[in-house]
Design a protein around this motif. Structure first.
Motif, PDB file in Angstrom:
ATOM      1  N   SER A 753      28.764  50.291  39.137  1.00 44.19           N
ATOM      2  CA  SER A 753      28.588  49.509  40.388  1.00 44.19           C
ATOM      3  C   SER A 753      29.635  48.315  40.382  1.00 44.19           C
ATOM      4  O   SER A 753      29.896  47.511  39.347  1.00 44.19           O
ATOM      5  N   LEU A 754      30.082  47.892  41.414  1.00 46.53           N
ATOM      6  CA  LEU A 754      31.060  47.054  41.521  1.00 46.53           C
ATOM      7  C   LEU A 754      31.018  46.037  42.957  1.00 46.53           C
ATOM      8  O   LEU A 754      30.790  46.607  44.024  1.00 46.53           O
ATOM      9  N   THR A 755      30.867  44.552  42.780  1.00 43.93           N
ATOM     10  CA  THR A 755      30.592  43.721  43.801  1.00 43.93           C
ATOM     11  C   THR A 755      31.998  42.808  43.613  1.00 43.93           C
ATOM     12  O   THR A 755      32.207  42.369  42.811  1.00 43.93           O
ATOM     13  N   ILE A 756      32.593  42.881  44.771  1.00 46.77           N
ATOM     14  CA  ILE A 756      33.725  41.538  45.010  1.00 46.77           C
ATOM     15  C   ILE A 756      33.538  40.508  46.172  1.00 46.77           C
ATOM     16  O   ILE A 756      33.233  41.402  47.154  1.00 46.77           O
ATOM     17  N   LYS A 757      33.208  39.329  45.822  1.00 50.82           N
ATOM     18  CA  LYS A 757      32.884  38.578  46.672  1.00 50.82           C
ATOM     19  C   LYS A 757      34.177  37.044  47.021  1.00 50.82           C
ATOM     20  O   LYS A 757      34.268  36.675  45.859  1.00 50.82           O
ATOM     21  N   TYR A 758      34.178  37.048  47.938  1.00 49.58           N
ATOM     22  CA  TYR A 758      34.845  35.742  48.504  1.00 49.58           C
ATOM     23  C   TYR A 758      36.568  35.902  47.839  1.00 49.58           C
ATOM     24  O   TYR A 758      37.096  35.023  47.695  1.00 49.58           O
ATOM     25  N   SER A 778      27.760  52.411  43.530  1.00 52.57           N
ATOM     26  CA  SER A 778      27.465  51.202  44.394  1.00 52.57           C
ATOM     27  C   SER A 778      28.820  50.361  44.581  1.00 52.57           C
ATOM     28  O   SER A 778      29.255  49.955  43.590  1.00 52.57           O
ATOM     29  N   LEU A 779      29.253  49.980  45.892  1.00 52.20           N
ATOM     30  CA  LEU A 779      30.366  49.202  45.772  1.00 52.20           C
ATOM     31  C   LEU A 779      29.911  48.318  47.150  1.00 52.20           C
ATOM     32  O   LEU A 779      29.690  48.466  48.047  1.00 52.20           O
ATOM     33  N   HIS A 780      30.233  46.895  46.746  1.00 52.81           N
ATOM     34  CA  HIS A 780      30.017  45.819  47.640  1.00 52.81           C
ATOM     35  C   HIS A 780      31.197  45.002  48.011  1.00 52.81           C
ATOM     36  O   HIS A 780      31.540  44.430  46.799  1.00 52.81           O
ATOM     37  N   LEU A 781      31.756  44.854  48.900  1.00 43.92           N
ATOM     38  CA  LEU A 781      32.810  43.736  49.256  1.00 43.92           C
ATOM     39  C   LEU A 781      32.235  42.860  50.209  1.00 43.92           C
ATOM     40  O   LEU A 781      31.937  43.081  51.392  1.00 43.92           O
ATOM     41  N   TYR A 782      32.134  41.520  49.815  1.00 39.09           N
ATOM     42  CA  TYR A 782      31.591  40.363  50.766  1.00 39.09           C
ATOM     43  C   TYR A 782      32.520  39.194  50.817  1.00 39.09           C
ATOM     44  O   TYR A 782      33.014  38.884  49.704  1.00 39.09           O
ATOM     45  N   ASP A 801      26.597  54.047  47.787  1.00 41.58           N
ATOM     46  CA  ASP A 801      26.219  52.838  48.697  1.00 41.58           C
ATOM     47  C   ASP A 801      27.360  51.891  48.779  1.00 41.58           C
ATOM     48  O   ASP A 801      27.906  51.545  47.816  1.00 41.58           O
ATOM     49  N   LEU A 802      27.669  51.675  50.213  1.00 40.90           N
ATOM     50  CA  LEU A 802      28.876  50.968  50.291  1.00 40.90           C
ATOM     51  C   LEU A 802      28.387  49.886  51.629  1.00 40.90           C
ATOM     52  O   LEU A 802      27.988  50.120  52.618  1.00 40.90           O
ATOM     53  N   SER A 803      28.855  48.685  51.032  1.00 39.35           N
ATOM     54  CA  SER A 803      28.695  47.378  52.008  1.00 39.35           C
ATOM     55  C   SER A 803      29.816  46.845  52.320  1.00 39.35           C
ATOM     56  O   SER A 803      30.814  46.557  51.103  1.00 39.35           O
ATOM     57  N   ILE A 804      30.513  46.685  53.311  1.00 36.07           N
ATOM     58  CA  ILE A 804      31.662  45.910  53.789  1.00 36.07           C
ATOM     59  C   ILE A 804      31.467  44.793  54.771  1.00 36.07           C
ATOM     60  O   ILE A 804      31.091  44.873  55.801  1.00 36.07           O
ATOM     61  N   ILE A 805      31.133  43.698  54.207  1.00 36.44           N
ATOM     62  CA  ILE A 805      30.591  42.270  54.949  1.00 36.44           C
ATOM     63  C   ILE A 805      31.903  41.376  55.208  1.00 36.44           C
ATOM     64  O   ILE A 805      32.086  40.699  53.888  1.00 36.44           O
ATOM     65  N   HIS A 806      31.712  40.825  56.027  1.00 31.13           N
ATOM     66  CA  HIS A 806      32.641  39.750  56.638  1.00 31.13           C
ATOM     67  C   HIS A 806      33.888  39.842  56.174  1.00 31.13           C
ATOM     68  O   HIS A 806      34.572  38.986  55.343  1.00 31.13           O
ATOM     69  N   PHE A 807      34.330  40.841  57.000  1.00 33.52           N
ATOM     70  CA  PHE A 807      36.054  40.876  56.699  1.00 33.52           C
ATOM     71  C   PHE A 807      36.550  40.561  58.130  1.00 33.52           C
ATOM     72  O   PHE A 807      36.609  41.162  59.014  1.00 33.52           O
ATOM     73  N   LYS A 831      25.656  57.701  50.954  1.00 32.93           N
ATOM     74  CA  LYS A 831      24.463  57.851  51.487  1.00 32.93           C
ATOM     75  C   LYS A 831      23.925  56.724  52.432  1.00 32.93           C
ATOM     76  O   LYS A 831      23.369  56.847  53.501  1.00 32.93           O
ATOM     77  N   VAL A 832      24.483  55.590  51.910  1.00 32.37           N
ATOM     78  CA  VAL A 832      24.257  54.309  52.599  1.00 32.37           C
ATOM     79  C   VAL A 832      25.825  53.446  53.057  1.00 32.37           C
ATOM     80  O   VAL A 832      26.561  53.382  51.922  1.00 32.37           O
ATOM     81  N   LEU A 833      26.108  53.182  54.410  1.00 30.38           N
ATOM     82  CA  LEU A 833      27.377  52.613  54.655  1.00 30.38           C
ATOM     83  C   LEU A 833      26.729  51.383  55.481  1.00 30.38           C
ATOM     84  O   LEU A 833      25.996  51.564  56.562  1.00 30.38           O
ATOM     85  N   ARG A 834      27.417  50.356  55.186  1.00 31.56           N
ATOM     86  CA  ARG A 834      26.975  49.030  56.150  1.00 31.56           C
ATOM     87  C   ARG A 834      28.348  48.459  56.442  1.00 31.56           C
ATOM     88  O   ARG A 834      29.053  48.047  55.276  1.00 31.56           O
ATOM     89  N   PHE A 835      28.418  48.073  57.595  1.00 32.09           N
ATOM     90  CA  PHE A 835      29.586  47.105  58.105  1.00 32.09           C
ATOM     91  C   PHE A 835      28.687  45.844  58.637  1.00 32.09           C
ATOM     92  O   PHE A 835      27.976  45.992  59.485  1.00 32.09           O
ATOM     93  N   GLU A 836      29.026  44.674  58.294  1.00 32.14           N
ATOM     94  CA  GLU A 836      28.611  43.674  58.842  1.00 32.14           C
ATOM     95  C   GLU A 836      29.698  42.510  59.213  1.00 32.14           C
ATOM     96  O   GLU A 836      30.618  42.413  58.152  1.00 32.14           O
ATOM     97  N   ARG A 837      29.812  41.611  60.221  1.00 31.18           N
ATOM     98  CA  ARG A 837      30.460  40.512  60.446  1.00 31.18           C
ATOM     99  C   ARG A 837      32.060  40.949  60.323  1.00 31.18           C
ATOM    100  O   ARG A 837      32.686  40.076  59.828  1.00 31.18           O
TER     101      ARG A 837
END
Length: 1232
Positions: A753-758, A778-782, A801-807, A831-837
């Protein structure tokens, strides 16, 4: 439990002898202690160890032997404490020398201050030695002999015969196993093995007997044989038994080779069934030798193995394991009645049935216990005898009258000694208490129960031990979740019998007492745990474990005397938890004197700082500080906690790490590392922490100056890190250097699992999305708001699980997103893909029509939120998509993915999208539309069976009015109407025949809920919430016919004048009634409130409160909780006689501005009242004249300044009135 308890002694013996190592002897070299008591101690240990096995076999029948063993255990504990104290002193002096500015050697430091410690240790060791020598002499008096150990009572060999009339609840199990036997499914080879696995006494042998006897089985197989294997896996004996069964004659062959050749000949070409009952052996080589003759059989041969151990089944190449579950309570009762009552006739003694059913519950689905106790009671017709059995522990029953004890004991008798100690320690958990594997392993480690191995960490060893106990059916997975486990009550009883008086579970109605031998304590937290609860711990000076357990979600408070007075005197503590006590704000400095402490849990407390003395706890292995929101820093000398392995600071306010944390070389868990600006807390400290594993969050990466500094963390070498968070501060400006820093922070490819924020670079380094990271799920880019493009994440083969938020700068999502690996389906596991902001995102390109089916084959959930410039259409093909959410994307094209699997849809934009609803839609949430014409069309055309509908921020519902007429809402269960601006003023409940839950929030023009006069059926509705509807006036005329309604909330409906008519008749199931801010309601309806009400809240309803004497609450027999708030009148006294029912348990009164006193006459009859809360009564000064009811245990007072002044000094008349209350809090401060 002699043989089990003995394993505990065996572990202690081995541990003590190991601790008497050369290092300890060297420490005392030249002193009498080394040549005298220390060596005598070793001799005494070896002397008593020689007779322990004999003593363990005799303790069940000879109380004097049991007492001798208990005294021996106690002495061994004390000896261990002494040796641990010596070892700690050695480590402390080594550490002191290490931190000296001059290189002082340990031997030189010893001479300066050795004598005081030597003088302290000598009498302690001599006292323990005297006890051990006395016990060694007593062994002769008791007739204990070395090397003698009689066999414990074991089960009789099983046979294939069975009496079916005494078996209940196994018909389904029998059919399933028979089907496995008769199945023609292709299985490699001529023979397959079916393992029936389950805990002792659950009925494995019985099931095998039923299957063996079945007529279909007899007709299917040419030959059958039954062999009881038991603990000793004797290949010769078992082979001979099978041969004799096959030939139906005795066999005199003495040679194994000849025996197997003969058996092979008899089985040649035959389809046979063999049952090997009660197998314990895990050795594959033994099974391979036994099974050689079996391979001569015909296709379709079967072997049934019954075992308590999953690993036995695996060793025997079980292809079809069958895990046998407990009996249902109904089947258990049938079994019990069969044996407890003659001919199962209950009519003669109905009073015994009541007790019998309670006994059956104690057996928890275990047939052995149920049958045995039923048989035991068959000849007892006295109610007192049955009640005695009910209140007894299973182990209190005489061994000669029940075979439960020996039957279950075998599971523990044959455990390896290292597992027995670990299992016994789990007796600290009460029955039915679920425990987590990782926590138990840490507790075992703190107690020294894990044996170190060269190629495994202690945690890995503990994990192996735990899973071994699971495989042996001693621990069972809890229904609460995959990470939780439980012990069957009878298994728990075994563990408890091993530790006996050495463990104390502080439970309600507990007859056991804390004694000086008590070493381990557990208890359930309550709202307030006062000193009286723990007073008896003064007897347990050598307590090792202080472990509170979860009981409820209530706020927990602990008297300050426990951490500040009591615990500081318990110098032998190894495990201390104060977690979830909200009022714990600090620890005393004396914590540093508990030198043996290994496990400290302060999570979910309000602790603000940790004393510097805590850094003296050099044995500390685990420190849990998660969710200590007020904690802003760690002690400066944390680097001295040289044995620390686990540090959890998740959710704290810590701003910077203490210096030189890299010295903690054994650290396995470091949940968060906050980078400081000083060299001592820089990212380079991570380089030295080579054992880190699990989750690691690296914060404040903006303090990393260069890529070389980042590279110094050596993240790429930390192969056990599974979950990595890399986080900068949100206020960063774009920096080109950050790309090289992030590049240098490349982790090991084992990452999951990898999360990169700001991150403020404008592109990602190549490692982000590289296919070599094959384990990332699981990968979350925020908040990477300066990045111009996305990395090739489609290349990650395990990504789910992939989240791409505030790009903010991404304009196009194109082929680069999918990656360049032409041989692999992009996002093949997602299975889960999320684009936000993504505020500038305009287009999402697919791979083209010819390749569109290749991407996202398993995508189940897609979220696109707040992407205002996104145009065109989505990639149209998501074959597995079940949930789609599109919010605040006004320019998105007019077509939805037409995938048949979609069952949940959330749209707040693109009304035209509603015209093409998926046919299987079950949950639909729409919002932000001026009208819902398209929804009406879409629902009509899709012919969907909608279960849940939410409509929000809509100006017109008119188009939906006709839908119920067409049966569109016939399946609807849940309806949310939020922020509705329609002119429609009524809502027809009867047009939703199956509606169970309705929530109406801010429907400005709603005036009424209606039912047509032609409607003859009752409503199915269970919950109604109507909130902030200022025009709402009325419920259906004539009453709300909803017999299933349990909850009715009406908040801030200022026009409402009355509640539903005939509530007492039409709402018989109503339990929860809340009337808030309905200022025009003056009275409850004629006939009063429904009698089943349990909770009533009347808030800011001044007219209703003014007429409170007409409420008729005293007629509500089940009412437990009452909240009254909002009296603008001039009432100076409150609680009139007869206002409240005597069964009330919780009362809250709030906002009585003129209230000066509480009326004694209103409180006198509240004999069940447990909690009283008083808020914002500024004039209140006096409690009831004769004090509060004795039943009250919780008193909460807030914003009552005059009363606070009276009570704060804890003396005087008013204080005397409440002094008996267990928990008193004034303005959120605990008053002790």
């Amino acid at each position: 439990m002699a043989d089990v308890g003995g394993a505990l002694l065996s572990v202690v013996f081995d541990g003590l002898l190991k601790k008497m190592n050369r290092e300890v002897l060297d420490f005392f070299r030249g002193r009498k202690l080394a040549d005298g008591p220390l060596r005598k101690l070793k001799i005494a240990l070896l002397s008593v160890k020689s007779v322990v096995e004999d003593a363990e076999d005799k303790e069940l029948t000879k109380p004097a032997v049991k007492e001798w063993l208990d005294d021996l255990k106690d002495a061994l504990y004390d000896a261990e404490d002494i040796l641990d104290e010596i070892d700690t002193e050695i480590r402390t002096r080594e550490l002191a020398a290490e931190f000296e500015t001059t290189a002082i050697k340990v031997r030189n430091s010893v001479s300066a201050y050795f004598n005081p410690f030597f003088k302290e240790m000598k009498p302690k060791m001599e006292e323990v030695l005297d006890r051990l020598e006395y016990l060694a002499k007593q062994k002769d008096v008791l007739g204990l002999r070395p090397g003698v150990g009689g066999k414990s009572s074991e089960r009789l060999p099983s046979t294939c015969l069975v009496e079916e009339s005494g078996i209940f609840g196994r018909d389904d199990d029998k059919e399933k196993v028979v089907n496995l036997l008769l199945s023609d499914d292709a299985i490699a080879g001529a023979m397959s093995v079916i393992g029936i696995v389950g805990m002792g006494g659950i009925g494995k042998t019985t099931l095998a007997q039923l299957v063996y006897k079945d007529q279909r089985v007899n007709e299917h197989f040419d030959l059958k044989a039954w062999a009881c294997v038991s603990q000793e896996f004797d290949v010769f004996r078992v082979t001979k038994t099978i041969l004799e069964a096959v030939t139906s004659s005795n066999c005199d062959i003495k040679d194994l080779n000849l025996l197997q050749v003969t058996l092979k000949g008899k089985l040649m070409g035959k389809k046979f069934l063999l049952v090997l009952d009660d197998v314990w052996n895990r050795n594959y080589a033994d099974w391979e030798l036994l099974s050689r003759p079996f391979k001569s059989g015909a296709q379709g041969c079967r072997v049934i193995v019954t075992t308590r151990d999953d690993n036995v089944a695996l060793a025997m190449w079980t292809t079809l394991p069958y895990h046998l579950n407990k009996l249902t309570e109904k089947d258990c009762w049938s079994l019990f009645a069969k044996y407890a009552f003659h001919d199962g006739n209950l009519d003669a003694r109905p009073e015994l049935e009541v007790i019998g059913r309670q006994i059956v519950k104690k057996c928890q689905g275990l047939p052995l216990a149920t049958k045995t106790i039923g048989s035991l009671l068959r000849s007892k017709l006295d109610v007192g005898e049955w009640d005695k059995i009910l209140k007894s522990e299973i182990w209190d029953l005489a061994i000669d009258t029940t075979n439960i004890l020996p039957g279950l004991r075998l599971s523990y008798k044959y455990l390896p000694s290292h597992l027995k100690g670990c299992f016994a320690y789990c007796s600290i958990f009460p029955k039915n208490h679920a425990f987590e594997k990782d926590q138990v392993v840490l507790l075992w480690m703190a107690e020294g129960l894990l044996q170190g191995l060269k190629n495994k960490t202690m945690e890995e060893v503990g994990n192996d031990y735990f899973l071994d106990l699971v495989s042996r059916s001693l621990f069972q997975q809890s229904s609460d979740g995959k990470s939780c486990f439980v012990m069957h009550d009878l298994v728990n009883d075994i563990a408890k019998s091993v530790f006996g008086q050495f463990v104390f579970r502080l439970e309600a109605n507990c007859s056991q007492k804390i004694v000086n031998k008590t070493h381990h304590l557990s208890y359930f937290r309550t709202r307030f745990d006062d000193f009286e609860k723990f007073k008896a711990l003064n007897e347990a000076k050598r307590l090792r474990t202080f472990l509170p357990l979860e009981f409820s979600i209530m706020d927990n408070n602990l008297t300050k005397k426990v951490p500040h007075d009591l615990l500081s005197n318990l110098r032998c503590l190894r495990i201390l938890s104060l977690s979830h006590y909200e009022n714990v704000t600090n620890l005393p400095n004396s914590i540093g004197k508990i030198k043996q402490l290994r496990y400290l849990d302060l999570s979910f407390t309000s602790v603000k700082r940790l004393p510097d003395s805590m850094c003296q706890l050099i044995n500390l292995q685990t420190l849990k500080l998660s969710c200590c929101n007020n904690l802003v820093g760690l002690p400066r000398d944390m680097r001295k906690l040289i044995n620390l392995r686990h540090l959890d600071i998740t959710g704290t306010g810590i701003m910077e790490m203490p210096i030189q944390l890299g010295r903690l070389k054994y650290l396995h868990t470091l949940t968060t590392f906050i980078i400081g600006k000083t060299s001592g807390s820089c990212i380079g400290e991570l380089r030295k922490l080579t054992n880190l594993r699990g989750k690691l969050a690296i914060m404040n990466l903006q303090n990393v100056v260069s890529s070389m500094d980042a590279l110094d963390a050596c993240l790429k070498e930390k192969k056990h890190i599974k979950d990595l968070v890399l986080e900068w501060k949100d206020d960063n400006v774009v920096l080109r250097s950050q790309r090289s820093i992030l590049d240098s922070l490349q982790p090991h490819s084992n990452l999951e699992s990898l999360t990169i924020k700001y991150y403020s670079g404008n592109s990602f380094p190549d490692w982000v999305g590289h296919h070599s990271f094959s384990n990332i799920a699981s990968l979350h880019l925020y908040g990477c708001k300066y990045c111009l493009s996305l990395p090739p994440l489609g290349q990650l083969p395990s990504l789910q699980d992939l989240s791409i938020i505030h790009f903010d700068e991404v304009v196009i999502v194109g082929r680069e997103f999918y990656g360049n690996n032409s041989s692999m389906k992009p996002f093949r596991a997602l299975k889960v893909l999320r684009f936000e902001r993504a505020l500038k995102w305009e287009q999402w390109f697919s791979l083209g029509a010819e390749n569109e089916n290749r991407a996202f084959p398993h995508l189940q959930e897609l979220y696109i939120d707040n992407c205002p410039k996104l145009t065109g259409r989505l990639p149209i093909h998501f074959p597995s998509l079940a949930k789609l959410e599109i919010r605040e994307c006004p320019l998105l094209g007019a077509s939805l993915p037409r995938d048949p699997a979609i069952c949940q849809l959330n749209l707040t934009c693109g009304e035209d999208l509603l015209k093409n609803l998926p046919a299987k839609i079950q949950v639909l949430k729409v919002g932000g539309f001026d009208a819902l014409d398209s929804l009406a069309v879409g629902m009509m055309e899709s012919n969907c069976s909608l279960q849940e509908l939410e409509i929000s921020n809509c100006t017109s519902l008119v188009s939906l009015q006709e839908l119920p007429m067409h049966g569109i809402f016939s399946s609807l269960k849940t309806l949310y109407l939020i922020n509705i601006y329609d002119s429609l003023s009524s809502f027809p409940l009867d047009l939703f025949p199956n509606l169970c839950d309705i929530y109406i929030f801010r429907w400005g023009n709603l005036e009424s809920l209606t039912m047509s006069e032609q409607c003859e059926h009752d409503l199915m509705i269970v919950n109604i919430r109507i909130i902030d509807c200022p025009c709402f006036v009325s419920f259906p005329k004539g009453g709300l016919r909803a017999p299933n309604l349990t909850l009715l909330w009406v908040w801030n409906c200022g026009s409402l004048r009355s509640l539903p008519d005939k509530m007492h008749f039409f709402l018989p199931s109503l339990e929860d009634l809340q009337i808030v801010g309905c200022t025009k309601v003056e009275l409850f309806p004629l006939g009063g409130l429904p009698s089943n009400l349990k909770s009533v809240s009347i808030v800011d309803c001044d007219n209703l409160v003014a007429g409170r004497m007409e409420w008729g609450l005293q007629k509500l027999p089940f009412l437990k909780s009452l909240f009254i708030c909002g009296e603008k009148g001039d009432a100076k006294s409150f609680l009139e006689v007869g206002l409240l029912p005597p069964n009330l348990t919780a009362l809250q009164i709030k906002n009585f501005p003129c209230l000066k006193s509480l009326d004694k006459s209103g409180f006198q009859h509240l004999a069940s009242l447990e909690e009283l809360r008083i808020d914002n009564c500024p004039m209140l000064k006096y409690m009831p004249e004769e004090g509060l009811p004795a039943s009250i245990s919780v008193l909460l007072i807030n914003s009552c300044p005059l009363l606070k002044k009276q009570l704060h000094k804890k003396k005087g008349k008013e204080w005397f009135k409440i002094a008996h209350v267990h928990l008193i809090m004034i303005d959120d401060e605990l008053i002790e």
